[in-house]
Design a protein around this motif. Structure first.
Motif: not given
Length: 165
Positions: A8, A27-29, A31, A34, A37, A111
């Protein structure tokens, strides 16, 4: 449905391409579907994340660059816990904490489980009338069981995967 693992982000590349004075979440997750986070955060020298408390989620904090101090208010000294490169800290839910970046700034990855969605509820759980919420997305396509989880992934009865949202 089988989701394929994939890369990613390459954090070193994100950090190298960010402006030297860029701060905050780099940056951030994001998707869809999911259950986690994650955020890549950079604080400049001397910057602080004020004292706060997360009541719902445990958080894992991994220092990637720079250093600083984590103050917890639980007798860890006036400076708090020292943070340096590759330090991993568990921030249990309900713990109070604040962060102070050192002279080289502080870059870290957090996370945690994805936050539950916000819901508007009547005070004291009283029923206010009207139509109940649609919960079809919580009904297992394999066995028809209604999941207690607000965002189910697998059925706890038959193991069937719920469709992506």
């Amino acid at each position: 449905m089988n989701v394929t693992p994939r890369v990613l982000a390459v954090l070193n590349g994100i950090l190298a391409s960010a402006a030297p004075d860029e701060r905050g979440a780099l940056w951030q997750l994001a998707e869809p579907g999911r259950e986690l986070d994650a955020n890549l955060v950079r604080l400049p020298a001397g910057a602080e994340v004020g004292e706060h408390q997360e009541n719902v989620l445990d958080v894992l904090l991994v220092v990637l660059a720079g250093g600083g101090h984590l103050r917890t208010g639980s007798g860890d000294g006036p400076e708090g816990l020292e943070l340096g490169g590759s330090t991993v800290v568990w921030l249990p839910r309900t713990s109070r904490r604040s962060l102070l970046a050192g002279p080289d700034g502080l870059t870290y990855l957090t996370v945690h489980r994805r936050r539950p969605g916000l819901a508007i509820k009547a005070p004291g759980g009283a029923y206010e009338g009207g139509e109940g919420p649609c919960m079809l997305d919580r009904v297992c396509p394999g066995c028809g069981r209604l999941s207690d989880d607000a965002a189910p992934v697998f059925c706890s009865r038959c193991g069937e995967r719920f469709p992506e949202r």
